[in-house]
Scaffold this motif. Sequence first.
Motif, PDB file in Angstrom:
ATOM      1  N   VAL A 240       7.441  29.193 131.502  1.00 61.14           N
ATOM      2  CA  VAL A 240       7.165  28.468 132.751  1.00 61.14           C
ATOM      3  C   VAL A 240       8.349  27.570 133.113  1.00 61.14           C
ATOM      4  CG1 VAL A 240       5.655  26.769 133.855  1.00 61.14           C
ATOM      5  CG2 VAL A 240       4.677  28.563 132.406  1.00 61.14           C
ATOM      6  N   ILE A 241       8.869  26.822 132.120  1.00 60.58           N
ATOM      7  CA  ILE A 241      10.011  25.938 132.390  1.00 60.58           C
ATOM      8  C   ILE A 241      11.249  26.755 132.727  1.00 60.58           C
ATOM      9  CG2 ILE A 241      11.591  24.259 131.347  1.00 60.58           C
ATOM     10  CD1 ILE A 241       9.193  23.151 129.807  1.00 60.58           C
ATOM     11  N   GLY A 242      11.478  27.841 131.978  1.00 60.57           N
ATOM     12  CA  GLY A 242      12.642  28.684 132.250  1.00 60.57           C
ATOM     13  C   GLY A 242      12.582  29.291 133.643  1.00 60.57           C
ATOM     14  N   ALA A 243      11.402  29.764 134.044  1.00 61.00           N
ATOM     15  CA  ALA A 243      11.235  30.345 135.382  1.00 61.00           C
ATOM     16  C   ALA A 243      11.439  29.282 136.459  1.00 61.00           C
ATOM     17  CB  ALA A 243       9.854  30.982 135.513  1.00 61.00           C
ATOM     18  N   TYR A 244      10.952  28.074 136.214  1.00 60.45           N
ATOM     19  CA  TYR A 244      11.112  26.989 137.188  1.00 60.45           C
ATOM     20  C   TYR A 244      12.596  26.674 137.394  1.00 60.45           C
ATOM     21  CZ  TYR A 244      10.787  22.369 139.321  1.00 60.45           C
ATOM     22  OH  TYR A 244      10.942  21.292 140.158  1.00 60.45           O
ATOM     23  N   LEU A 245      13.338  26.592 136.290  1.00 59.95           N
ATOM     24  CA  LEU A 245      14.768  26.300 136.400  1.00 59.95           C
ATOM     25  C   LEU A 245      15.503  27.407 137.154  1.00 59.95           C
ATOM     26  CD1 LEU A 245      15.366  24.911 132.790  1.00 59.95           C
ATOM     27  CD2 LEU A 245      15.182  23.595 134.923  1.00 59.95           C
ATOM     28  N   LYS A 246      15.095  28.642 136.974  1.00 56.39           N
ATOM     29  CA  LYS A 246      15.731  29.769 137.667  1.00 56.39           C
ATOM     30  C   LYS A 246      15.299  29.867 139.129  1.00 56.39           C
ATOM     31  CE  LYS A 246      17.112  33.092 134.183  1.00 56.39           C
ATOM     32  NZ  LYS A 246      17.235  34.520 133.925  1.00 56.39           N
ATOM     33  N   ALA A 247      14.099  29.390 139.437  1.00 54.16           N
ATOM     34  CA  ALA A 247      13.569  29.539 140.792  1.00 54.16           C
ATOM     35  C   ALA A 247      14.321  28.683 141.804  1.00 54.16           C
ATOM     36  CB  ALA A 247      12.085  29.187 140.804  1.00 54.16           C
ATOM     37  N   HIS A 272      15.409  17.243 133.334  1.00 54.31           N
ATOM     38  CA  HIS A 272      15.333  17.615 134.750  1.00 54.31           C
ATOM     39  C   HIS A 272      14.360  16.647 135.434  1.00 54.31           C
ATOM     40  CE1 HIS A 272      14.562  19.834 138.422  1.00 54.31           C
ATOM     41  NE2 HIS A 272      15.531  20.717 138.093  1.00 54.31           N
ATOM     42  N   PRO A 273      14.755  15.999 136.507  1.00 55.61           N
ATOM     43  CA  PRO A 273      13.925  14.938 137.106  1.00 55.61           C
ATOM     44  C   PRO A 273      12.623  15.428 137.714  1.00 55.61           C
ATOM     45  CG  PRO A 273      15.809  15.455 138.508  1.00 55.61           C
ATOM     46  CD  PRO A 273      16.042  16.164 137.227  1.00 55.61           C
ATOM     47  N   GLN A 274      12.519  16.740 137.997  1.00 53.51           N
ATOM     48  CA  GLN A 274      11.320  17.256 138.641  1.00 53.51           C
ATOM     49  C   GLN A 274      10.333  17.893 137.657  1.00 53.51           C
ATOM     50  OE1 GLN A 274      10.940  15.949 141.423  1.00 53.51           O
ATOM     51  NE2 GLN A 274      11.313  17.456 143.022  1.00 53.51           N
ATOM     52  N   ILE A 275      10.675  17.885 136.351  1.00 47.17           N
ATOM     53  CA  ILE A 275       9.771  18.445 135.337  1.00 47.17           C
ATOM     54  C   ILE A 275       9.143  17.294 134.574  1.00 47.17           C
ATOM     55  CG2 ILE A 275       9.546  19.924 133.316  1.00 47.17           C
ATOM     56  CD1 ILE A 275      11.982  21.469 134.235  1.00 47.17           C
ATOM     57  N   HIS A 276       7.816  17.268 134.557  1.00 42.83           N
ATOM     58  CA  HIS A 276       7.082  16.156 133.947  1.00 42.83           C
ATOM     59  C   HIS A 276       6.112  16.703 132.896  1.00 42.83           C
ATOM     60  CE1 HIS A 276       8.448  13.738 137.408  1.00 42.83           C
ATOM     61  NE2 HIS A 276       8.143  14.819 138.120  1.00 42.83           N
ATOM     62  N   LEU A 277       6.280  16.298 131.638  1.00 46.54           N
ATOM     63  CA  LEU A 277       5.314  16.589 130.586  1.00 46.54           C
ATOM     64  C   LEU A 277       4.488  15.323 130.397  1.00 46.54           C
ATOM     65  CD1 LEU A 277       7.722  18.708 129.985  1.00 46.54           C
ATOM     66  CD2 LEU A 277       6.640  18.897 127.756  1.00 46.54           C
ATOM     67  N   VAL A 278       3.244  15.361 130.838  1.00 40.86           N
ATOM     68  CA  VAL A 278       2.464  14.128 130.981  1.00 40.86           C
ATOM     69  C   VAL A 278       1.447  13.926 129.863  1.00 40.86           C
ATOM     70  CG1 VAL A 278       2.771  14.092 133.482  1.00 40.86           C
ATOM     71  CG2 VAL A 278       0.804  15.312 132.499  1.00 40.86           C
ATOM     72  N   GLY A 279       1.439  14.799 128.869  1.00 46.65           N
ATOM     73  CA  GLY A 279       0.521  14.631 127.756  1.00 46.65           C
ATOM     74  C   GLY A 279      -0.896  15.044 128.109  1.00 46.65           C
ATOM     75  N   ALA A 347      11.076  37.715 136.412  1.00 50.26           N
ATOM     76  CA  ALA A 347      10.011  38.091 137.343  1.00 50.26           C
ATOM     77  C   ALA A 347       9.122  36.893 137.652  1.00 50.26           C
ATOM     78  CB  ALA A 347       9.177  39.224 136.750  1.00 50.26           C
ATOM     79  N   LEU A 348       8.866  36.068 136.646  1.00 53.05           N
ATOM     80  CA  LEU A 348       8.044  34.878 136.858  1.00 53.05           C
ATOM     81  C   LEU A 348       8.733  33.914 137.816  1.00 53.05           C
ATOM     82  CD1 LEU A 348       5.372  33.583 135.942  1.00 53.05           C
ATOM     83  CD2 LEU A 348       6.653  32.475 134.093  1.00 53.05           C
ATOM     84  N   ALA A 349      10.044  33.781 137.700  1.00 52.56           N
ATOM     85  CA  ALA A 349      10.801  32.902 138.605  1.00 52.56           C
ATOM     86  C   ALA A 349      10.677  33.377 140.044  1.00 52.56           C
ATOM     87  CB  ALA A 349      12.263  32.856 138.186  1.00 52.56           C
ATOM     88  N   GLN A 350      10.761  34.688 140.272  1.00 56.88           N
ATOM     89  CA  GLN A 350      10.613  35.223 141.636  1.00 56.88           C
ATOM     90  C   GLN A 350       9.228  34.911 142.193  1.00 56.88           C
ATOM     91  OE1 GLN A 350      11.644  39.391 141.769  1.00 56.88           O
ATOM     92  NE2 GLN A 350      13.506  39.080 140.536  1.00 56.88           N
ATOM     93  N   GLY A 351       8.188  35.080 141.380  1.00 49.38           N
ATOM     94  CA  GLY A 351       6.840  34.770 141.825  1.00 49.38           C
ATOM     95  C   GLY A 351       6.670  33.291 142.111  1.00 49.38           C
TER      96      GLY A 351
END
Length: 791
Positions: A240-247, A272-279, A347-351
Amino acid sequence: MKIALIAPSPVPFTIGGAENLWSGWITALNATPGVEADLIKLPTAERNFWEIVDSYRRWAALDLGHFDRIISTKYPAWMVAHDDHHVYVQHKLRGLYDTWPTGLSAHVREEIPAVRRVMVALAHAGAGRAALADIFAALDELRVTAPELPADVFALPGGLIRAVVHGLDHIGLARTAIRRYAAISATVRNRAGYFPPGAEVEIIHHPTLSRPAAGAHPPVPAGAIFTASRLDGPKRLHWVIGAYLKADIDTPLVIAGDGPCRAALVQLAAGHPQIHLVGRLSDAELAAAYAGALFVPFVPDREDYGLITLEALQAGKPVLTCGDTGGVTELVRDGENGLITAAGVDALAQGMRRLATDHALRERLARNAAASVAHIRWPALVEAFIRRWPKVAVINTFPIHPASSGGQLRLRHLYQRLTAHANVRVVNLAGADAQPVQRTLVSGLTEVIVPMTAAHAAFEAKLMRTLQASCRDMSAMLEPALSPEWLAAIRTACEWADVVIASHPYAYPAIRQVWDGPVVYEAHNVEACLKAAIFPHATAALAQLERAEGECARQAPLVLCCSAEDGAQMQARYGLPTPPALAPNGVDGASYAVLDKEARQALRRRLRLGAQPVAVFVASLHGPNIEALRALLALAPACPEMLFAVLGSVCTAPELGSVPANVLLVGRVSDEELRVWLAAADLGLNPMVSGSGTNLKLLEYAAAGLPVVSTPFGGRGGILEAGTHYVAAEIEDFPHALRAITAVAAHAARRAMAARARERALSAGDWQTIADDMWRAIVGAGLVPMPPADV
């Protein structure tokens, strides 16, 4: 209905999808009128070899007989024994099944004596719970020697623990142990080794706990891409994180949850300022996060089900997933309520980019999301598991397991198949030397064995001298009070049951001593007619039998006969207002092998049979069978080229006289041995000249693919037709008929007739079809509570 929902409590304790299911389900069960339910959990550790073994042992020892029904969903809770055990599988111990590491050997160190003894004990797992004592004893012996053994013997995962868990699961989930199978998803149902071969497994997608969002303010920006999960490798949040960075999109990504991969995921996000791991979020915070999300990516590896998917769709949010996520793809419909991409980060990044930027697509998917899962509700899950199975008590005068005689086979197969409609308890009288026992033959079918008293046995012995024939049934009919424990078991069964059936009329007087409700009469024969041929001299006993059978038939709301001929005779003899219904004899066709020429010859060599044709006659120690055997012994010398093999207890009949050289009295054989002989034989014989009912042996021969020669009397009332399915000949004409059917010129016709008979036996003689028809007759007579789903 009192229901126990049984579940393992993980050690160390965590809350996940399984706990979510149990919590919501037990609440919904107890909100249902007529249901009282309890959630029973045992601490269940699985961090090493011995913790897993001990967890299975504790569950196997648990007695929950004070509940009407138990429901298990997960290992090792399904080790509990119960007459009405339903299983709703979430998953097995996956690391020893479908996620067994690629390339890891399943080899077991059987050169170590203590390990070999464990494997020998596991080899008997097919015997069911009877094997548990030996398995755990062998494991105890292994534990004593464990400090001296190599550590790899006890590896987790490892070959030995895999074999142990598979063996124990085989016992716990056996078809003899489980009343009904269901799975939380088709993904779970389709996994190799999860269910017994041939088991019918229903798919029921379960709901999730409601999560009220009122007043919650989660640390999630509005309009973010949001997902929640345990931060563990199989959840593939690194995808999910890898796809987000590629998207390359500006929409924030918020990931809720905690777990062992948290540090690695933080590092992957690289500040990355837009990725939040909130517990971990509270239920209210989680609900609010779904409500404010743009869409929800969820891409676990071969997930059992995936409650995140359901929660997101219920919140009206599209779900982004991959094609290899298992149960997730059973809820997500590509292009309707979400997107399913190929497996992989690209493929996940494209979606992800497509859903983040295409407002119209996202809105269209969102409109369909909640409606697509609206049917998945707690009341629906409860309804699926509270069906009230009608209860049938069958009262009889002989044990039915192990089954060898025709009567035993009929009772075992008919009532085993009737468990598709009801729970069945068969109460049987046994000899004085038997042990009292209540045993589950298959799930839903219980046999209660009550030994007769010494006084009853003495009466039977005296009666036998008068009747000059075996007479357990007659002694039970004439003096039932001599075995008060049998009467007590009958009373208990009748009070428990919705429907009471007298199988034969001999138990009817006993039933009437303890219970005054209606009794269905399941007639194997017209017994008064049958016994008149066996002991015609005993007029007083015959009169008492006719009186008991007549009373049983006339009071019965339903009479079942094996053939139309028996039904007509029963109606005329006892003045019944309507013809009895039919419940003919059947055959377990799938258990009969038809071998090719090479395999058959090998089998004949094993049985030390020569090249001569072999004709088999299968019969129990029963008057008409004895008469038929004597006729066979008389005609055998006229067919010296043929070997006659006689199978069954009829071989022990007294005063058979001299036995011709071409007659082999094999004697009593097990069900498995019988099938071996039928597979090796050339012909089946049915030389019956007296009796009542129909001959089960005729169907057995046909199912085994044997050409059959029968007297016309022997073929009466059956489903096979003379000339089409078997050769009919009077007993004095048997030698001629046998020579004709075994002639070389008759080979093609003989095979064709046998093939037609087998096809007919496997269709019209199917026990399940017969049991289904019988149940329809019971329902039609108004004998079961309606509707069946009432609690």
